[in-house]
Design a protein around this motif. Structure first.
Motif, PDB file in Angstrom:
ATOM      1  N   TYR A  32       3.958   5.793   3.172  1.00 27.00           N
ATOM      2  CA  TYR A  32       3.140   7.007   3.142  1.00 27.00           C
ATOM      3  C   TYR A  32       3.976   8.199   3.604  1.00 27.00           C
ATOM      4  O   TYR A  32       5.059   8.037   4.197  1.00 27.00           O
ATOM      5  N   GLU A  87       0.860  -1.188   0.000  1.00 25.88           N
ATOM      6  CA  GLU A  87       0.000   0.000   0.000  1.00 25.88           C
ATOM      7  C   GLU A  87       0.891   1.230   0.000  1.00 25.88           C
ATOM      8  O   GLU A  87       1.763   1.372   0.882  1.00 25.88           O
ATOM      9  N   VAL A  88       0.688   2.117  -0.995  1.00 25.71           N
ATOM     10  CA  VAL A  88       1.472   3.346  -1.106  1.00 25.71           C
ATOM     11  C   VAL A  88       0.510   4.526  -1.110  1.00 25.71           C
ATOM     12  O   VAL A  88      -0.442   4.559  -1.918  1.00 25.71           O
ATOM     13  N   GLU A  89       0.762   5.516  -0.250  1.00 25.73           N
ATOM     14  CA  GLU A  89      -0.118   6.669  -0.139  1.00 25.73           C
ATOM     15  C   GLU A  89       0.698   7.953  -0.264  1.00 25.73           C
ATOM     16  O   GLU A  89       1.715   8.109   0.421  1.00 25.73           O
ATOM     17  N   GLY A  90       0.232   8.849  -1.151  1.00 24.40           N
ATOM     18  CA  GLY A  90       0.814  10.175  -1.252  1.00 24.40           C
ATOM     19  C   GLY A  90       2.174  10.190  -1.923  1.00 24.40           C
ATOM     20  O   GLY A  90       2.633   9.211  -2.538  1.00 24.40           O
ATOM     21  N   LYS A  99       3.533  -0.886   3.879  1.00 28.51           N
ATOM     22  CA  LYS A  99       2.780   0.355   3.673  1.00 28.51           C
ATOM     23  C   LYS A  99       3.750   1.529   3.669  1.00 28.51           C
ATOM     24  O   LYS A  99       4.534   1.702   4.622  1.00 28.51           O
TER      25      LYS A  99
END
Length: 383
Positions: free
Chosen positions: A300, A260-263, A298
């Motif tokens: 972020y 999961e990769v955010e931003g 993850k």
């Protein structure tokens, strides 16, 4: 009345008293008059008067001051006797007072002397204790110095052993790389030619996998040796997308890893070194995950930092091991052999690489979930 002649016989003591008085004629005259009067008195009165006169005369002789008294008559003799008695009483009273005061003073002095003696005994005991304490302090200081010298010598010996071990590991790892690379290259060439049967192809593939595992172990030893001998971990910071690094690591493993990769997770880092960190963390997560569960990665952004979390479900890190997991040659389960040939250097190397980028690497393990958290500034200090 016609005068009568009286012969008075004097004893030796009286004669000595008269000689002391220095005026024998007057004394003799008074004694004669007294003797005449005694003729007309009873015998006992005459004896008493004579004795009294003699006593008075002797007292006056003892007083040694006949001239000051002048002519003595009977009244003067009595006054002199009374004065003498008063003086004697005063003398005796003074003597008694002086004796009492002397006794009280002696008692006080005795008490003071006893107190002084007690103080002297206490002082001597205190001095003796001080001497013993001083001697003991010197003995303890000597023992402490000797213990310190032994500890320093032991520390030097341990450093020599550690340096030799690390140097040996570095030399060995460096020398093993070349023949290992030849093995991998030869096995890969056999597979590419296609002239081997299925059994030989499996054998060649197993050789390649084992060689790759050995290559990772050698790389770990070289990195560890470089860090321990003061070389540190050289990094080559370049613009890097952490999302790409995470995806490349996930592709290396056959097991399923949830990513999961955010931003915006870009920064200036050494891509290869961070890939080594994430590969190590992901490999541990897969190895120690509970059966039927998957590892998660993850990434972020959080302000000026990029954070990557690698977690799994399984046994918690033992409490007695948790404080030391980033030290070299430490494993969560020391008595179990690693399925991937882990030497216990992976977390130490990962931690040192993150520190070289100015970041932090921490581990949290509770309730059946273990998570490693890597925090990186967007630009490493060396940029």
């Amino acid at each position: 009345m016609a005068k009568q002649s009286i012969v008075v016989e004097l004893d030796d003591e009286t004669i000595r008293s008269l000689a002391v008085l220095g005026q024998p004629n007057e004394v003799l005259a008074r004694l004669a008059d007294s003797a005449i009067e005694s003729v007309h008195r009873p015998d006992h009165q005459r004896r008493a008067r004579t004795d009294e006169s003699l006593r008075i005369e002797r007292d006056k002789a003892d007083d040694r001051d006949a001239e000051a008294l002048g002519p003595l008559d009977e009244r003067a003799a009595v006054d002199a006797m009374l004065a003498h008695e008063r003086v004697e009483r005063r003398r005796r009273n003074l003597a008694g007072i002086l004796a009492h005061e002397r006794q009280a003073t002696d008692e006080d002095l005795t008490g003071e002397r006893a107190h002084v003696d007690s103080l002297l005994v206490d002082q001597r005991e205190a001095n003796a204790r001080m001497v013993r304490a001083t001697i003991r302090a010197h003995e303890l200081a000597d023992a402490a110095d000797a213990a310190m010298e032994r500890a320093e010598e032991s520390a030097r010996e341990l450093r020599r052993v550690a340096e030799f071990r690390e140097l040996f590991m570095g030399i060995l790892g460096h020398d093993l790389r070349n023949p290992l690379a030849s093995i991998v290259t030869s096995a890969a060439a056999l597979l590419r030619r296609g002239h081997v049967d299925e059994h030989d192809a499996k054998t060649a593939a197993r050789i390649i996998r084992s060689s790759q595992r050995m290559s990772r172990m050698i790389s770990e030893m070289l990195d560890f040796t470089r860090a321990r001998l003061g070389g540190g971990f050289p990094i080559d910071p370049q613009p890097t997308d952490m999302g790409d690094v995470c995806r490349n690591v996930v592709e290396e493993f056959e097991a399923t890893i949830q990513l999961e990769v955010e931003g915006d997770v870009t920064g200036v880092w050494d891509q290869d070194r961070l890939a080594e960190v994430l590969s190590n963390l992901a490999g541990n997560a897969i190895e120690h995950a509970a059966w039927g569960t998957i590892a998660r990665i993850k990434a972020y952004a959080e302000g000026a930092e990029v954070i990557v979390e690698v977690s799994n479900q399984g046994d918690d890190i033992p409490a007695d091991v948790h404080p030391f997991i980033f030290e070299p040659f430490r494993r969560a389960k020391q008595h179990e052999k690693s399925a991937t040939g882990n030497l216990g250097l992976g977390l130490y190397i990962a931690h040192e690489i993150v520190l070289s980028h100015g970041g932090t690497l921490e581990a949290h393990s509770a309730g059946g979930t273990t998570t490693f958290v890597m925090r990186l500034p967007r630009r490493s200090p060396s940029c």
